[in-house]
Design a protein around this motif. Structure first.
Motif, short mmCIF file in Angstrom:
data_model
loop_
_atom_site.label_atom_id
_atom_site.label_comp_id
_atom_site.label_asym_id
_atom_site.label_seq_id
_atom_site.Cartn_x
_atom_site.Cartn_y
_atom_site.Cartn_z
N MET A 1 0.89 -1.03 -0.53
CA MET A 1 0.33 -0.38 0.39
C MET A 1 0.93 1.21 -0.20
N ARG A 2 0.89 2.71 -1.20
CA ARG A 2 1.43 3.55 -1.05
C ARG A 2 0.54 4.12 -1.53
N LEU A 3 0.91 5.59 -0.09
CA LEU A 3 -0.09 6.50 -0.02
C LEU A 3 0.62 7.87 -1.41
N HIS A 4 -0.60 8.27 -2.28
CA HIS A 4 -0.40 9.27 -2.92
C HIS A 4 -0.68 11.16 -2.47
N ARG A 5 -1.94 11.05 -2.31
CA ARG A 5 -2.22 12.01 -1.97
C ARG A 5 -3.51 11.93 -1.15
N LEU A 6 -3.06 13.24 0.10
CA LEU A 6 -4.08 13.63 0.93
C LEU A 6 -4.75 15.14 0.75
N ASP A 7 -6.23 14.98 0.85
CA ASP A 7 -6.70 16.46 1.35
C ASP A 7 -8.09 16.39 1.49
N VAL A 20 -1.75 17.50 0.95
CA VAL A 20 -0.61 16.95 1.43
C VAL A 20 0.01 15.76 0.07
N ASP A 21 1.12 15.64 -0.22
CA ASP A 21 1.45 15.05 -2.21
C ASP A 21 2.65 14.27 -0.80
N PHE A 22 2.48 13.17 -1.04
CA PHE A 22 2.84 12.07 -0.54
C PHE A 22 4.37 11.70 -1.41
N ASP A 23 3.10 11.73 -2.30
CA ASP A 23 4.64 10.92 -3.35
C ASP A 23 6.31 12.57 -3.45
N GLU A 24 5.42 13.36 -3.62
CA GLU A 24 7.17 13.78 -3.24
C GLU A 24 7.66 13.74 -1.61
N ILE A 81 -12.50 14.12 3.60
CA ILE A 81 -11.27 13.45 3.01
C ILE A 81 -11.55 12.83 2.07
N ARG A 82 -10.51 13.26 1.10
CA ARG A 82 -9.69 12.39 -0.23
C ARG A 82 -8.53 12.43 0.36
N LEU A 83 -8.30 10.32 -0.01
CA LEU A 83 -7.19 9.63 -0.13
C LEU A 83 -7.77 9.41 -1.47
N GLU A 84 -5.91 8.99 -2.00
CA GLU A 84 -5.57 8.62 -3.69
C GLU A 84 -4.49 7.66 -3.00
N LEU A 85 -4.76 6.52 -2.94
CA LEU A 85 -3.22 5.50 -2.84
C LEU A 85 -3.32 4.67 -4.05
N THR A 86 -2.19 3.35 -2.91
CA THR A 86 -1.85 2.59 -4.53
C THR A 86 -1.90 1.28 -3.40
N VAL A 87 -2.73 0.15 -3.66
CA VAL A 87 -3.18 -1.32 -3.33
C VAL A 87 -3.27 -2.30 -3.79
N SER A 88 -2.54 -3.90 -3.93
CA SER A 88 -2.71 -4.67 -4.51
C SER A 88 -2.34 -4.53 -6.02
N GLY A 925 -1.69 -11.42 4.00
CA GLY A 925 -2.00 -11.68 3.02
C GLY A 925 -0.64 -11.79 3.00
N GLY A 926 -0.09 -10.74 3.35
CA GLY A 926 1.40 -10.41 2.46
C GLY A 926 1.47 -9.48 1.67
N VAL A 927 0.10 -7.90 1.87
CA VAL A 927 -0.03 -7.14 2.07
C VAL A 927 1.35 -5.83 1.61
N ARG A 928 2.43 -5.82 0.70
CA ARG A 928 2.76 -4.74 0.93
C ARG A 928 2.68 -3.34 1.07
N LEU A 929 3.13 -2.80 2.41
CA LEU A 929 3.37 -1.69 3.13
C LEU A 929 4.23 -0.52 2.79
N ASP A 930 3.72 0.07 1.72
CA ASP A 930 5.29 1.08 1.14
C ASP A 930 5.18 2.69 2.14
N THR A 931 4.33 2.55 2.64
CA THR A 931 4.15 3.92 3.45
C THR A 931 4.10 3.76 5.09
N LEU A 932 4.96 3.85 5.76
CA LEU A 932 4.69 4.33 7.44
C LEU A 932 4.76 4.88 7.73
N PHE A 933 4.31 5.00 9.51
CA PHE A 933 4.09 6.74 9.98
C PHE A 933 4.90 6.31 11.41
#
Length: 997
Positions: A1-7, A20-24, A81-88, A925-933
């Motif tokens: 899971m990777r976060l891209h953008r949060l409004d 918030v531009d998480f890609d940057e 709240i709007r969140l854009e992310l990539t998962v699976s 289930g082995g879901v990849r976590l690309d963003t941690l806090f």
């Protein structure tokens, strides 16, 4: 899971729209999330969690629903709240809008809009977003399935809360079990333990119930057998109970059958004796009966002879009564005729007593003629009755006109009196209305001034309170700074003392033949010795911990001082420099003036209602006055007409009434006279006819008595018998004849005469012998029946007990099996040597995996010094727990994680959190976590350890991961270039973003 953008819009402390531009931020691998306390760093993480799961982390659940909305937001701006992310491999966009209270489109007030959610997916082929769902439930299920973890697991794995893992390191086995149980969802194993325990209790209850029922049957068998042999001394659930009860029942049945055989033999003997005694008794009773019968017949014959004269007299009396029966109809007719004559004469006497003396000698015909004359005079009074009724109506109408005249005079007088003061009344009411209207306007003006004055007064009171709090907070900060400086100086002194005596500390670990850790020599001719006042490592660490606690308290006191100063500035800006007392007096004066104006204005509605009511009353009075005047004019002509008609009718009736008061009275007199004359005439005719019938009946009776042979009718009447006397006389004659015939028949019987020649029978002795034989038979029968019932009851209860034992066999086997499994799962059986519960066993395996994954990073952070290991040593109550120890490579010893220092606890908990994230990810289930806090804790690290921790976190970038660090540490702002700063202000917080460049 990777976060891209949060409004974020109108959420938490953010009053406006923030991006918030998480890609940057993720381009550098590490980025820093910082800002002052209360600015909203945690709210950014809350927004990510709310976008994914529709709820904030568990520790902040109270912020749900309408409370999520920012207090700084404009009334028309909706929380979103709007969140854009990539998962699976899928790029998704989630938008959530919690419920909010928006202003109504019409009118004042607010209305609540429901929560809304949208889920979209980016179609790379089409280059556009496509809608997937707007259902809260469907979106929640889709996100949970893609991430493979619940909200609690996500918050624990992605939003790594260091404080929780620091407590995890110091917690006992029970607390660790609760956390691991939530993360790895092991409640199903706890449910297995619970289910096995429930099945064990249920099977045990069934076994005990069956044993209790078996013992109850045994007690019933003991009672039925009347046996004093004791039952087996066993309780329900004891082994061998069933076999002991069945053996005891078999012995009881054998004894009962022997008693039944003896009772049957005794019964047969008693039956033969009883039959012989009964036959002898029957013979004796028959002889005695015949002897008594003969004696009684002789006595009855003697009594008949004594009553023979009376029998002949009764027969003569019966013959005279039969002759008198021929005269009975004539006697009855004469009695009836005489009664009718007496009644008619009495009726005539009563009727003549009501007539005047002039009709005393008149016969029936004369009385009838007088009655007809009275009826004819009565018919001539009908027209006079109508005239008299009309006169009464005229008098009533004339009285009504007089009453109306008096009522109208009262109405006219009252209306004139009321209308005389109408102008003054209306003017007074108009004055009251105008005064109330002026007071209402004055109250509205004062109401506008009240709220600002109240707010200034409240702000002034807060200003004064915050000023006092500021002085106290400053004193507290000075004291905290002094304590922190003293603790730091004490720690540095101890550290210097320890460094001075480090040679003696190293020498304490030297052993002959083993190399020195400093020079490598295996011989140690003159090792250094400890001097007085030497400081060991634990004392230094305690001093360091005391300094860190004091420094944390200083930072907390400074933070509190800053908050109080900010509040003081806000309150001063609102209230100004005006003294609080003066503001209070102004508010009090405004309140007094406002209350007076409201009180004066409250009578406006009443004054208007009073004026309207007075105007309605004026109209009613005028109309009533005019109507009374019209009625008075019409009454004069009607009164004259009524007086003339009344005089005419009174003259006509005076002649008709005569000496009576009215025509009705005269009519009543004539009606009574005609009725009495008619009744007297009828009574006189009936009396004459009754006298003629009585004379005829006397002649007929005398003739009937002569033909029947009686000298006079009186003699015939005396010879008559009534029905009762006739039946009694006939019964006496019939009884004498029947008794005579019966006595002759008995004396003529041959067996009776033969029995009379025998000697008297001793019947009492024979009856006593028969009763004795009957009692013997009854006792034998009762004994046999009791023995038979005992055998039958024992057979029935034994069969039921045997069936119960057979049913209990599989149940007891199941109970033994379930009890062993339940004890093994609960850790209470002897087979479970470590006394470890099933859930604890599963969690221990998971903890071993977490400890292994955490050790990989912990060794790097600690330069290879520390290793985390799981321990299954027994803890409280003799059970194996979820122990977690750390192995110190410098000393080679294993110790509890609760003994780690503050900095060591931080990087150990960080390593544990990262290791737990890996294990939970694999579990989900082995879901990849690309963003941690990672949340806080870096302030307790020195520079070297901080470099090692950052290297470990930076190594996560090798796996194309990005890690966001939430911290106040100023050194991290120089080390980490990609930053997300939260700036707070009076209008809400704002986001400032800086990339790695």
């Amino acid at each position: 899971m990777r976060l891209h953008r949060l409004d974020i819009t109108a959420f938490g402390p953010f009053g406006g729209e923030q991006q918030v531009d998480f890609d940057e931020l993720s381009a550098a691998g590490l980025f820093l999330l910082h800002g002052p306390t209360g600015a909203g760093k945690t709210s950014v993480l809350d927004a990510v969690c709310y976008a994914l799961y529709g709820a904030v982390p568990g520790a902040r659940q109270s912020g749900q629903g309408l409370s999520l909305r920012s207090d700084h937001a404009a009334p028309g701006t909706r929380t979103s709240i709007r969140l854009e992310l990539t998962v699976s491999g899928r790029r998704l966009e989630i938008t959530r809008q919690p419920p909010w209270a928006r202003p109504k489109k019409r009118g004042s007030g607010t209305t609540v809009d429901k929560a809304q959610s949208w889920l979209r997916e980016y179609d790379a082929a089409a280059g556009a977003w496509k809608d997937l769902s707007r259902s809260h439930q469907e979106i929640g299920e889709e996100i949970t399935q893609l991430l493979g973890m619940s909200r609690e697991q996500f918050c624990q794995v992605v939003l790594l809360p260091q404080g929780d893992f620091a407590r995890f390191l110091r917690a006992d086995a029970e607390a660790r079990g609760k956390l691991l149980g939530r993360l790895f969802d092991t409640h199903r194993f706890a449910e297995v333990e619970k289910r096995l325990a429930e099945r064990r209790r249920a099977a045990e209850a069934q076994v005990r119930a069956a044993d209790t029922e078996l013992l109850a049957d045994a007690h019933r068998m003991q009672q039925a057998a009347g046996d004093t042999d004791p039952l087996p001394d066993l309780a329900p659930g004891d082994p061998g109970l069933a076999e002991a009860v069945l053996t005891w029942a078999a012995i009881a049945r054998s004894t009962a059958r022997e008693r039944l055989t003896v009772a049957q033999c005794a019964r047969r003997t008693a039956e033969s004796t009883h039959a012989a005694a009964e036959r002898e008794l029957d013979d004796a009773r028959e002889v005695a009966r015949l002897q008594r019968r003969f004696t009684e017949a002789r006595e009855r014959a003697a009594r008949l002879e004594e009553r023979a004269d009376g029998y002949r007299e009764a027969r003569a009396r019966m013959e005279r009564a039969r002759k008198a029966e021929a005269v009975a109809p004539a006697l009855d007719l004469r009695e009836v005729t005489e009664a009718e004559h007496r009644r008619a004469a009495a009726k005539e006497t009563r009727a003549r007593e009501l007539l005047p003396e002039t009709f005393a000698g008149a016969g029936a015909a004369g009385l009838a003629v007088a009655a007809r004359k009275a009826a004819e005079e009565l018919g001539g009074l009908e027209s006079a009755r109508r005239a008299e009724q009309r006169l009464a109506e005229l008098v009533a109408e004339r009285d009504g006109l007089d009453r109306q005249e008096r009522a109208d005079e009262d109405v006219l007088q009252e209306a004139a009196s009321w209308l005389a003061g109408w102008d003054a009344t209306r003017a007074a009411l108009q004055t009251d209305i105008e005064g109330a209207q002026e007071a209402a306007a004055r109250a509205e003006q004062l109401a506008v001034q009240r709220d600002p004055a109240r707010r200034r007064l409240n702000a002034a009171r807060q200003r004064d309170q915050f000023a006092r709090d500021t002085d106290g907070a400053q004193e507290q900060v000075l004291a905290s700074r002094e304590r922190a400086a003293d603790a730091r100086a004490h720690w540095l002194d101890l550290k210097e003392q320890r460094l001075n005596g480090i040679a003696a500390e190293l020498a304490a670990n030297l052993a002959d033949g083993e190399p020195c850790a400093v020079c490598g020599a295996t011989e140690h001719p003159a090792p250094a010795r400890k001097i007085d006042g030497h400081v060991d490592r634990e004392a230094e660490e305690r001093a360091l911990a005391a300094y860190q606690d004091a420094d944390e308290q200083r930072a907390e006191d400074e933070r509190r001082l800053g908050l109080v100063r900010e509040a003081l500035a806000a309150a001063t800006a609102e209230a100004g420099d005006t003294p609080t007392g003066q503001l209070a007096e102004e508010v009090e004066e405004l309140e007094r003036l406002y209350a007076e104006a409201r009180a004066a204005a409250s009578g406006l509605h009443g004054s208007r209602e009073a004026l309207a009511q007075a105007e309605r009353e004026h109209g009613r009075r005028v109309a009533a006055q005019q109507a009374a005047e019209v009625r008075a004019a019409s009454r004069v002509a009607r009164r004259d007409t009524l007086d003339r008609e009344r005089l005419t009718l009174e003259e006509e009736l005076a002649h008709v009434r005569g000496d009576a008061d009215s025509v009705a009275a005269r009519s009543a007199q004539l009606e009574r006279r005609a009725a009495r004359l008619t009744d007297a005439a009828d009574a006189a005719r009936e009396a004459e006819e009754a006298a003629q019938r009585l004379k005829s009946a006397d002649a007929r009776l005398a003739d009937a008595a002569f033909r029947a042979g009686f000298d006079t009718p009186l003699a015939a009447s005396a010879a008559l018998l009534d029905d009762a006397a006739h039946r009694d006389l006939q019964r006496r004659l019939d009884a004498w004849q029947s008794e005579e015939a019966a006595v002759r028949a008995v004396l003529a019987e041959a067996d009776t005469a033969a029995a009379a020649q025998l000697p008297p029978v001793d019947l009492w002795a024979v009856e006593r012998a028969a009763e004795s034989a009957a009692r013997g038979l009854q006792d034998a029968v009762s004994a046999g029946d009791a023995a038979a019932r005992c055998c039958a009851e024992l057979d029935r209860l034994s069969a039921r007990a045997l069936a119960g034992v057979r049913r209990l066999g599989p149940l007891r086997e199941e109970y033994d099996r379930v009890a062993r499994l339940a004890g093994l799962a609960a850790g209470t059986s002897a087979d479970n040597e470590r006394k470890m519960r099933l859930e604890s066993y599963v969690l221990a395996a998971r903890l071993e995996q977490v400890a292994a994954a955490a050790t990989v990073r912990l060794q790097r952070m600690s330069s290879g010094r520390y290793t985390l290991v799981h321990s299954d040593d027994r803890s409280g109550r003799g059970r194996s727990g979820l122990g977690l120890h750390v192995v110190d490579a410098w000393t080679g010893r294993e110790r509890d994680t609760a003994t780690l220092s503050g900095g060591e606890t931080f990087f150990a908990s960080l390593a544990l959190a990262l290791g737990l994230a890996d294990v939970v990810t694999d579990e989900a289930g082995g879901v990849r976590l690309d963003t941690l806090f990672i949340d806080e804790g870096f302030g307790s690290l020195d520079e070297q350890t901080l470099d090692e921790v950052l290297d470990v976190l930076d190594s996560l970038r090798e796996r194309d991961r990005s890690v966001g660090i939430v911290s106040h540490v100023g050194d991290l702002r120089r080390r980490i270039h990609a930053q997300l700063e939260i700036v707070k202000g009076r209008t809400g917080s704002a986001v400032r973003q800086r990339g790695a460049g």
